[in-house]
Motif scaffolding. Structure first.
Motif, PDB file in Angstrom:
ATOM      1  N   ARG A   1       0.822  -1.213   0.000  1.00  0.00           N
ATOM      2  CA  ARG A   1       0.000   0.000   0.000  1.00  0.00           C
ATOM      3  C   ARG A   1       0.855   1.261   0.000  1.00  0.00           C
ATOM      4  O   ARG A   1       0.365   2.342  -0.301  1.00  0.00           O
ATOM      5  CB  ARG A   1      -0.943  -0.014   1.191  1.00  0.00           C
ATOM      6  N   TRP A   2       2.120   1.133   0.392  1.00  0.00           N
ATOM      7  CA  TRP A   2       3.102   2.217   0.339  1.00  0.00           C
ATOM      8  C   TRP A   2       4.308   1.706  -0.422  1.00  0.00           C
ATOM      9  O   TRP A   2       4.779   0.600  -0.153  1.00  0.00           O
ATOM     10  CB  TRP A   2       3.583   2.568   1.738  1.00  0.00           C
ATOM     11  N   PRO A   3       4.861   2.478  -1.350  1.00  0.00           N
ATOM     12  CA  PRO A   3       6.138   2.075  -1.949  1.00  0.00           C
ATOM     13  C   PRO A   3       7.252   2.327  -0.921  1.00  0.00           C
ATOM     14  O   PRO A   3       7.100   3.169  -0.025  1.00  0.00           O
ATOM     15  CB  PRO A   3       6.281   2.995  -3.159  1.00  0.00           C
ATOM     16  N   PRO A   4       8.364   1.628  -1.017  1.00  0.00           N
ATOM     17  CA  PRO A   4       9.466   1.852  -0.078  1.00  0.00           C
ATOM     18  C   PRO A   4       9.900   3.322   0.001  1.00  0.00           C
ATOM     19  O   PRO A   4      10.316   3.793   1.050  1.00  0.00           O
ATOM     20  CB  PRO A   4      10.593   0.969  -0.622  1.00  0.00           C
ATOM     21  N   GLU A   5       9.769   4.041  -1.089  1.00  0.00           N
ATOM     22  CA  GLU A   5      10.157   5.454  -1.103  1.00  0.00           C
ATOM     23  C   GLU A   5       9.320   6.276  -0.124  1.00  0.00           C
ATOM     24  O   GLU A   5       9.792   7.257   0.435  1.00  0.00           O
ATOM     25  CB  GLU A   5      10.021   6.049  -2.509  1.00  0.00           C
ATOM     26  N   GLU A   6       8.061   5.884   0.083  1.00  0.00           N
ATOM     27  CA  GLU A   6       7.203   6.605   1.014  1.00  0.00           C
ATOM     28  C   GLU A   6       7.698   6.428   2.450  1.00  0.00           C
ATOM     29  O   GLU A   6       7.673   7.370   3.250  1.00  0.00           O
ATOM     30  CB  GLU A   6       5.755   6.127   0.889  1.00  0.00           C
ATOM     31  N   MET A   7       8.163   5.231   2.772  1.00  0.00           N
ATOM     32  CA  MET A   7       8.728   4.987   4.097  1.00  0.00           C
ATOM     33  C   MET A   7       9.985   5.819   4.286  1.00  0.00           C
ATOM     34  O   MET A   7      10.188   6.439   5.325  1.00  0.00           O
ATOM     35  CB  MET A   7       9.038   3.496   4.267  1.00  0.00           C
ATOM     36  N   ARG A   8      10.821   5.830   3.258  1.00  0.00           N
ATOM     37  CA  ARG A   8      12.052   6.621   3.306  1.00  0.00           C
ATOM     38  C   ARG A   8      11.734   8.096   3.515  1.00  0.00           C
ATOM     39  O   ARG A   8      12.365   8.787   4.322  1.00  0.00           O
ATOM     40  CB  ARG A   8      12.828   6.411   2.004  1.00  0.00           C
ATOM     41  N   ALA A   9      10.726   8.596   2.812  1.00  0.00           N
ATOM     42  CA  ALA A   9      10.333  10.002   2.935  1.00  0.00           C
ATOM     43  C   ALA A   9       9.780  10.302   4.329  1.00  0.00           C
ATOM     44  O   ALA A   9      10.055  11.361   4.893  1.00  0.00           O
ATOM     45  CB  ALA A   9       9.296  10.355   1.869  1.00  0.00           C
TER      46      ALA A   9
END
Length: 65
Positions: A31-39
């Protein structure tokens, strides 16, 4: 099934691990790409995190001073 999150910090921050676990769950579900977690981590803003994980099944294993 088990997920282990090992963290270390200088101080205790209320519900931080639950927020981290909830955000990782979103990534794991796709539901979230890894980039969203990084951000979210880079923003250092709780409002950018996913929902906090429920306390059920979370265990504090050790405290060092």
């Amino acid at each position: 099934r088990e997920i282990r999150i090992v963290t270390s910090a200088r101080s205790f921050l209320h519900s931080q691990v639950r927020a981290f676990a909830g955000s990782l769950k979103l990534v794991g579900e796709g539901r979230w790409p890894p980039e969203e977690m990084r951000a979210a981590l880079a923003a250092a803003d709780r409002a950018r995190c996913g929902p906090v994980a429920p306390p059920d099944g979370l265990y504090l294993m050790q405290v060092d001073y």
